[in-house]
Write a protein that holds these residues in place. Structure first.
Motif, PDB file in Angstrom:
ATOM      1  N   PRO A 120       3.185  46.850 -18.733  1.00  0.00           N
ATOM      2  CA  PRO A 120       3.135  45.957 -18.175  1.00  0.00           C
ATOM      3  C   PRO A 120       4.583  44.295 -17.403  1.00  0.00           C
ATOM      4  CG  PRO A 120       0.982  46.501 -19.071  1.00  0.00           C
ATOM      5  CD  PRO A 120       2.436  47.507 -19.859  1.00  0.00           C
ATOM      6  N   PRO A 121       4.589  44.197 -18.261  1.00  0.00           N
ATOM      7  CA  PRO A 121       4.928  42.997 -18.320  1.00  0.00           C
ATOM      8  C   PRO A 121       6.334  43.041 -17.482  1.00  0.00           C
ATOM      9  CG  PRO A 121       4.235  42.544 -20.105  1.00  0.00           C
ATOM     10  CD  PRO A 121       4.637  44.137 -20.279  1.00  0.00           C
ATOM     11  N   TYR A 122       7.399  44.290 -17.462  1.00  0.00           N
ATOM     12  CA  TYR A 122       8.188  44.629 -16.713  1.00  0.00           C
ATOM     13  C   TYR A 122       7.815  45.212 -15.259  1.00  0.00           C
ATOM     14  CZ  TYR A 122      12.729  47.111 -15.235  1.00  0.00           C
ATOM     15  OH  TYR A 122      13.718  47.548 -14.552  1.00  0.00           O
ATOM     16  N   LEU A 123       6.797  45.869 -15.053  1.00  0.00           N
ATOM     17  CA  LEU A 123       6.803  45.944 -13.483  1.00  0.00           C
ATOM     18  C   LEU A 123       6.083  44.453 -13.103  1.00  0.00           C
ATOM     19  CD1 LEU A 123       4.694  49.687 -14.432  1.00  0.00           C
ATOM     20  CD2 LEU A 123       7.747  49.050 -13.279  1.00  0.00           C
ATOM     21  N   TYR A 124       5.270  43.797 -14.064  1.00  0.00           N
ATOM     22  CA  TYR A 124       4.660  42.749 -12.944  1.00  0.00           C
ATOM     23  C   TYR A 124       6.045  41.566 -13.398  1.00  0.00           C
ATOM     24  CZ  TYR A 124      -0.638  43.154 -14.168  1.00  0.00           C
ATOM     25  OH  TYR A 124      -1.324  44.022 -14.104  1.00  0.00           O
ATOM     26  N   ALA A 125       6.721  41.511 -13.330  1.00  0.00           N
ATOM     27  CA  ALA A 125       8.010  41.000 -13.613  1.00  0.00           C
ATOM     28  C   ALA A 125       8.975  41.191 -12.264  1.00  0.00           C
ATOM     29  CB  ALA A 125       8.798  40.815 -14.565  1.00  0.00           C
ATOM     30  N   GLN A 126       8.793  43.125 -11.871  1.00  0.00           N
ATOM     31  CA  GLN A 126       9.721  43.411 -10.745  1.00  0.00           C
ATOM     32  C   GLN A 126       8.801  42.548  -9.939  1.00  0.00           C
ATOM     33  OE1 GLN A 126      10.576  47.212 -11.856  1.00  0.00           O
ATOM     34  NE2 GLN A 126      13.211  46.677 -11.719  1.00  0.00           N
ATOM     35  N   GLY A 127       6.859  42.751  -9.771  1.00  0.00           N
ATOM     36  CA  GLY A 127       6.963  43.006  -8.370  1.00  0.00           C
ATOM     37  C   GLY A 127       5.992  41.659  -8.163  1.00  0.00           C
ATOM     38  N   ILE A 128       5.706  41.514  -8.714  1.00  0.00           N
ATOM     39  CA  ILE A 128       4.699  39.745  -8.317  1.00  0.00           C
ATOM     40  C   ILE A 128       5.284  39.515  -7.549  1.00  0.00           C
ATOM     41  CG2 ILE A 128       3.068  38.139  -9.062  1.00  0.00           C
ATOM     42  CD1 ILE A 128       2.251  39.719 -11.459  1.00  0.00           C
ATOM     43  N   PRO A 129       6.686  38.578  -7.982  1.00  0.00           N
ATOM     44  CA  PRO A 129       7.508  37.979  -6.649  1.00  0.00           C
ATOM     45  C   PRO A 129       7.155  37.948  -5.695  1.00  0.00           C
ATOM     46  CG  PRO A 129       8.593  37.946  -9.037  1.00  0.00           C
ATOM     47  CD  PRO A 129       7.337  39.245  -8.826  1.00  0.00           C
ATOM     48  N   THR A 130       7.100  39.223  -5.704  1.00  0.00           N
ATOM     49  CA  THR A 130       7.256  39.683  -4.212  1.00  0.00           C
ATOM     50  C   THR A 130       6.176  39.803  -3.108  1.00  0.00           C
ATOM     51  OG1 THR A 130       8.893  41.676  -3.940  1.00  0.00           O
ATOM     52  CG2 THR A 130       8.016  41.122  -2.680  1.00  0.00           C
ATOM     53  N   ILE A 131       5.209  39.770  -4.071  1.00  0.00           N
ATOM     54  CA  ILE A 131       3.401  40.109  -3.334  1.00  0.00           C
ATOM     55  C   ILE A 131       2.584  38.859  -3.615  1.00  0.00           C
ATOM     56  CG2 ILE A 131       3.519  42.492  -3.578  1.00  0.00           C
ATOM     57  CD1 ILE A 131       1.610  42.715  -5.884  1.00  0.00           C
ATOM     58  N   GLY A 132       3.032  38.242  -4.904  1.00  0.00           N
ATOM     59  CA  GLY A 132       2.127  36.966  -5.266  1.00  0.00           C
ATOM     60  C   GLY A 132       0.968  36.760  -6.075  1.00  0.00           C
ATOM     61  N   SER A 133       0.458  35.925  -6.756  1.00  0.00           N
ATOM     62  CA  SER A 133      -0.175  35.988  -7.966  1.00  0.00           C
ATOM     63  C   SER A 133      -1.859  36.659  -7.257  1.00  0.00           C
ATOM     64  CB  SER A 133      -0.202  34.297  -8.527  1.00  0.00           C
ATOM     65  OG  SER A 133      -0.879  33.935  -7.681  1.00  0.00           O
ATOM     66  N   ALA A 134      -2.391  35.865  -5.749  1.00  0.00           N
ATOM     67  CA  ALA A 134      -3.664  35.991  -5.371  1.00  0.00           C
ATOM     68  C   ALA A 134      -3.584  37.987  -5.096  1.00  0.00           C
ATOM     69  CB  ALA A 134      -3.819  35.588  -4.168  1.00  0.00           C
ATOM     70  N   MET A 135      -2.802  38.427  -4.461  1.00  0.00           N
ATOM     71  CA  MET A 135      -2.327  40.198  -4.183  1.00  0.00           C
ATOM     72  C   MET A 135      -2.792  40.575  -5.915  1.00  0.00           C
ATOM     73  SD  MET A 135      -2.922  41.878  -2.352  1.00  0.00           S
ATOM     74  CE  MET A 135      -3.122  40.590  -1.027  1.00  0.00           C
ATOM     75  N   ALA A 136      -2.000  40.079  -6.889  1.00  0.00           N
ATOM     76  CA  ALA A 136      -1.782  40.775  -7.828  1.00  0.00           C
ATOM     77  C   ALA A 136      -3.127  40.643  -8.317  1.00  0.00           C
ATOM     78  CB  ALA A 136      -0.456  40.243  -8.968  1.00  0.00           C
ATOM     79  N   SER A 137      -3.685  39.562  -8.341  1.00  0.00           N
ATOM     80  CA  SER A 137      -5.238  39.473  -8.614  1.00  0.00           C
ATOM     81  C   SER A 137      -6.049  40.421  -7.792  1.00  0.00           C
ATOM     82  CB  SER A 137      -5.808  37.996  -8.457  1.00  0.00           C
ATOM     83  OG  SER A 137      -5.273  36.885  -9.291  1.00  0.00           O
ATOM     84  N   ILE A 138      -6.138  40.975  -7.472  1.00  0.00           N
ATOM     85  CA  ILE A 138      -6.668  42.008  -6.009  1.00  0.00           C
ATOM     86  C   ILE A 138      -6.682  43.126  -6.613  1.00  0.00           C
ATOM     87  CG2 ILE A 138      -7.288  43.716  -4.241  1.00  0.00           C
ATOM     88  CD1 ILE A 138      -9.151  40.989  -4.638  1.00  0.00           C
ATOM     89  N   LEU A 139      -4.736  44.041  -7.221  1.00  0.00           N
ATOM     90  CA  LEU A 139      -4.320  44.815  -7.050  1.00  0.00           C
ATOM     91  C   LEU A 139      -4.798  45.033  -8.403  1.00  0.00           C
ATOM     92  CD1 LEU A 139      -0.341  44.734  -5.518  1.00  0.00           C
ATOM     93  CD2 LEU A 139      -3.598  46.280  -4.813  1.00  0.00           C
ATOM     94  N   GLY A 140      -4.364  43.905 -10.037  1.00  0.00           N
ATOM     95  CA  GLY A 140      -4.769  43.760 -11.426  1.00  0.00           C
ATOM     96  C   GLY A 140      -6.067  44.516 -11.402  1.00  0.00           C
TER      97      GLY A 140
END
Length: 303
Positions: A228-248
């Motif tokens: 998870p940390p590796y995938l988050y480090a790659q994906g979240i900078p592109t989509i933002g933390s708010a959208m990551a909250s929904i996808l999470g």
């Protein structure tokens, strides 16, 4: 990186987190303590990440002490998430604990609103509401009927949600120029330090490793510390933390599915309805992005 690819990576990271509860339940059934189940995966996962990150040592030497310090400090959020959540489960049912943890869905939007002055749209508010309703239903009947409420447990559960929100936020804001493998390694190291200070690695000095703890530590380390940390480090900078909250929030459907398949737990129709609502909430949030892209393409075509 394309937004669809980034969203997929975050979904995979959240799904990896969803496997953890099943592994934790199995490890508890084998007699291992909360401290052992919390600290051992972080220690082993941290060691494995450093081994995988050996090619990045050259980049590490080029980083300033301030950047390294920020990444280590950012990892505290991920470490505290596990600590608070597992402590909360000592006095709360698992279903109620999940509901409290999933408050990160609205916390992420609120924090982005505060930090970036970006007010959630109507569809985002709708997606938040749908996901939270789905979370309550998916958690099951037990979460809605409890006789004794532990205020300490509720506080710890909300602190776990706040820590997870912080984890998603820093992944999208701190040292974005650093490679994902090195970012995740340094963040996990910070999380491991704070966790081991709270839960010292006593398992290294007793016979827990020989009794089979190493199996669960490696599995929990893989699905909770490395992937998870590796995938988050790659994906979240592109989509933002708010959208990551929904996808999470896809984590909970994975919890339900793995519990049914592996632990043979009975899942009610209401719980499956909750899972469907969570997925619908994710689709609502993503629909806004698709609509924006379609509008831009049409505008470019007309011009």
């Amino acid at each position: 990186m394309k937004r669809f690819t980034a969203s997929l990576l975050v979904l995979m990271g959240a799904a990896s987190f969803g496997v953890l509860s099943t592994i934790v339940k199995i490890s508890y059934s084998q007699g291992f303590s909360t401290a052992e189940v919390t600290s051992s995966p972080l220690l082993f996962g941290c060691v494995i990440l450093w081994l995988l990150g050996i090619p990045s040592f050259k980049e590490l030497r080029q980083l300033s002490f301030a950047t390294i310090g920020k990444l280590l400090a950012s990892g505290i959020f991920s470490g505290l998430t596990g600590v608070f959540y597992y402590l909360a489960l000592q006095s709360l049912s698992a279903s109620l604990g999940v509901i409290l943890l999933f408050q990160f869905v609205w916390m992420g939007f609120l924090l982005e609103w505060i930090l970036q002055k970006r007010r959630p749209s109507g569809k985002q508010w709708l997606s938040i509401a749908v996901v939270l309703i789905g979370t309550v239903l998916a958690a099951g009947y037990e979460a809605l009927h409890f006789e004794h409420i532990s205020l300490a447990g509720i506080l710890l559960g909300l602190l776990a949600a706040a820590s997870y929100t912080g984890n998603l936020t820093v992944n999208g804001r701190v040292a974005l120029s650093v490679s994902p493998i090195l970012r995740s390694t340094l963040m996990v190291t910070g999380g491991a330090v704070i966790t081991l200070l709270i839960f010292p690695p006593l398992f290294l000095f007793n016979d827990s490793i020989g009794q089979g703890l190493w199996i669960y530590a490696l599995l929990l380390g893989l699905f909770g510390v490395i992937i998870p940390p590796y995938l988050y480090a790659q994906g979240i900078p592109t989509i933002g933390s708010a959208m990551a909250s929904i996808l999470g929030s896809v984590e909970l459907p994975i919890v339900i599915i793995t519990s049914a398949l592996i632990l043979k737990e009975h899942i009610t129709v209401i719980q499956w309805l909750g899972v469907i609502l969570i997925l619908v909430g994710i689709c609502i949030s993503e629909q806004r992005i698709i609509s924006q892209k379609t509008f831009r393409k049409r505008l470019q075509y007309r011009n």
